[in-house]
Structure formats: C-alpha cells, structure tokens
Design a protein around this motif. Sequence first.
Motif, PDB file in Angstrom:
ATOM      1  N   ASN A  92      42.967  60.597  33.401  1.00 55.51           N
ATOM      2  CA  ASN A  92      42.779  61.823  34.180  1.00 55.51           C
ATOM      3  C   ASN A  92      41.623  62.688  33.700  1.00 55.51           C
ATOM      4  OD1 ASN A  92      44.810  61.303  35.979  1.00 55.51           O
ATOM      5  ND2 ASN A  92      46.317  62.666  35.043  1.00 55.51           N
ATOM      6  N   SER A 146      40.925  57.588  38.043  1.00 52.46           N
ATOM      7  CA  SER A 146      42.147  56.862  38.380  1.00 52.46           C
ATOM      8  C   SER A 146      41.863  55.877  39.513  1.00 52.46           C
ATOM      9  CB  SER A 146      43.247  57.846  38.796  1.00 52.46           C
ATOM     10  OG  SER A 146      44.423  57.161  39.143  1.00 52.46           O
ATOM     11  N   SER A 159      47.709  60.811  32.584  1.00 50.91           N
ATOM     12  CA  SER A 159      48.177  59.902  33.632  1.00 50.91           C
ATOM     13  C   SER A 159      49.254  58.957  33.116  1.00 50.91           C
ATOM     14  CB  SER A 159      47.004  59.085  34.183  1.00 50.91           C
ATOM     15  OG  SER A 159      46.382  58.332  33.152  1.00 50.91           O
TER      16      SER A 159
END
Length: 348
Positions: free
Chosen positions: A134, A227, A296
């Motif tokens: 992230n 991502s 993440s």
Amino acid sequence: MSHGSAKTPPARPASLDRRHVLGLAASGLAASALAGLGTAADAQATATPAVDLTGVTLRLADYKGGDSLVLKAAGRDRTPYRIALAEFASGNLIVEAINAGAIDLGSMSETPPVFGAAAGARISVVAVIKDDVNWQVVLVPKGSSIQSVAELKGKRVGYVRATTTHYYLAKMLAKVGLSFSDITPVALTPAEGQSAFVQGSLDAWAIYGYNVPFAINDGARVLITSSGYLSGNSLYAANPATLQDARHTAAIADLFHRLRQAYVWREANLERWAEIRSRAIGVPTAVDYEILTKASRRRDLFPVTDADIASAQNVADVFRDLKVLPRPIDVAPLFDRRFNDGLARALS
C-alpha cells in the motif's frame, strides 16, 4: 530509514561502504568488522537446532529498523550462535556483499537478485517475505487534475531507476497502452524526487515508504497504489558457500523460526512496535503506526514456491523489455528450497 521533518525526505540508512565491504571480504576480516548481536545461550522458546551451534557466527545484513530490531523487540534475539550484524542502505549492496563473501544472509526486494544474476552474482534465494504494497504508489501534487494513469501521457514522472518503482510504473503504463516513451520519465533518488515533487518539477512521482505519508500530509494525492502490480515479495538470500556448512545452515533455519515468532509478536503489538521502530529510524510514531495499521497484509516468512519464482522472473522480463538489463535472465537457478520443509511446518 530516518526522517527529520515533514518537509525533509527520509534519509537512507547508514551502510558499510561498498569498497570497504568488498575489501573486508577479500582480506577475510569481514566477520570481525561487523557488530555482534546475540549471546551464546538461549533461554527463549524456539526451534531446537539438531546440531551444536556454539561458536557459529551468522553474518546478517539488515536495514535500520529491520528484522534484527523486531527480533530484539519480540525477545527472540538471544541465539545459541552469534549474529554479526551489518546495516545496509539497499538490497543491491546486500547482494554485492553476499557475492563478495562478506555476508551470509540478507533480505531485499525481488529486483536486486535479478540484477545480481545479470552480473553473475553468487547468491541463493532461500525464503520469501510477504509484505505490504500500500505504501508503494504514484503520487500527484496537490491540486493536480490528473485522475488516471492514462493521463500521465506527456507528463514528467519521477521514479527510482532499477527499483520496484521502475517496475510497477512500467506495468501501470502498459495496462493502459502506454510505455516509458509516452511519458517524460525522470530517474531520481528518493531525496531528489522529494525535492523535485515539492518544487513542482514533477507531474507525478512513483515512490515508496515514508515519503508517501509525508507527501500526503503536505497535500499530495495517491493516484494509484501498486496493489495488483507489485507482488509484495521480498527475498531472503544466502551465500551459497555458507549453505555448504551444516551448522551455518542450521543457524539460518533457527533464525527463520525466530523471525516467524517475532512477526507474530509484531502483529499483536503494532503500537508498541511503532514506538520502537520510529525511535530507531527517526520518524514520528504516528506516521509509522499509520503505515503499520494500513498495510495490505501482515509481514510473514514463507517457503519458496513456483509462483514466487514466476514473480521474480516477471520482474526480470520487465526490466529486460525496458532495456535496463543487458540480456534475458533465467531466475530459477537463484532459488534454493532447502528450508521449505521447516518453514512449511512452522506455518501449519
């Protein structure tokens, strides 16, 4: 990495000078030049080594605020072997030190081993860290009208050459039918990029780590995260010569077990870990805590799989297509699965 203020880019962690490391390796003095970590006896719960590790020294490369710090914070650093710790600023320097025989083990992103392989480096990738993506992003300045990657066409875009930012920026552009020839790419160090971004010299900036929340705090906007473009894999690589020795191999297996325990502690104590790490790297605790809580995925250590090898191969292929690598690279020979069974048992 450290950070002085919200206006100053994070500084690189201190590292051994490259020529100094290589010189130490050549003279056989590398181990004595590294600072020690650990004691001869271990009173903690951990894997019981099958061999006597007394007198073994494991030369470990790490980053400021990295795995050696979480081992200590979690109380998993008192090993039955000595850990000689050396701090590095980047994964490519760790690959060079492993190749030179100055280091036994160290971690890095998927990128440095690819370039190491192109240069004929002797390294063995023995485990995979799965971690956050992230905070590897493309930023646009406050007030920017850019809303999509497609709108980067013709724009000045900063990135760090031959790193994850170079890789995921290329992948993002390709997804919308663009390439580096369609933008004005500006290769910069993180510090140079931060300065150019603040001064308005860049229309967008592909960057990672603590630069991201500080830039957001100053009004920057995340155009897109990595991502779906970046695997989140980091690789633990060992010196192949080290792996020829049964006692050193047992020490690495034990260290991996301790790291998995330390990562569990880290996840259960994010606030405490943010306090510890922020002091070590020189950033506000609130910034580090935000990065940790918005990750993440939680950091963990895994066996090598075919998918991990394919991911690293994709990185090599992308850099070859970008003409950054001089020739096609087959990454499969870099990977060594001798620790897979132990890591798989730890996961069960």
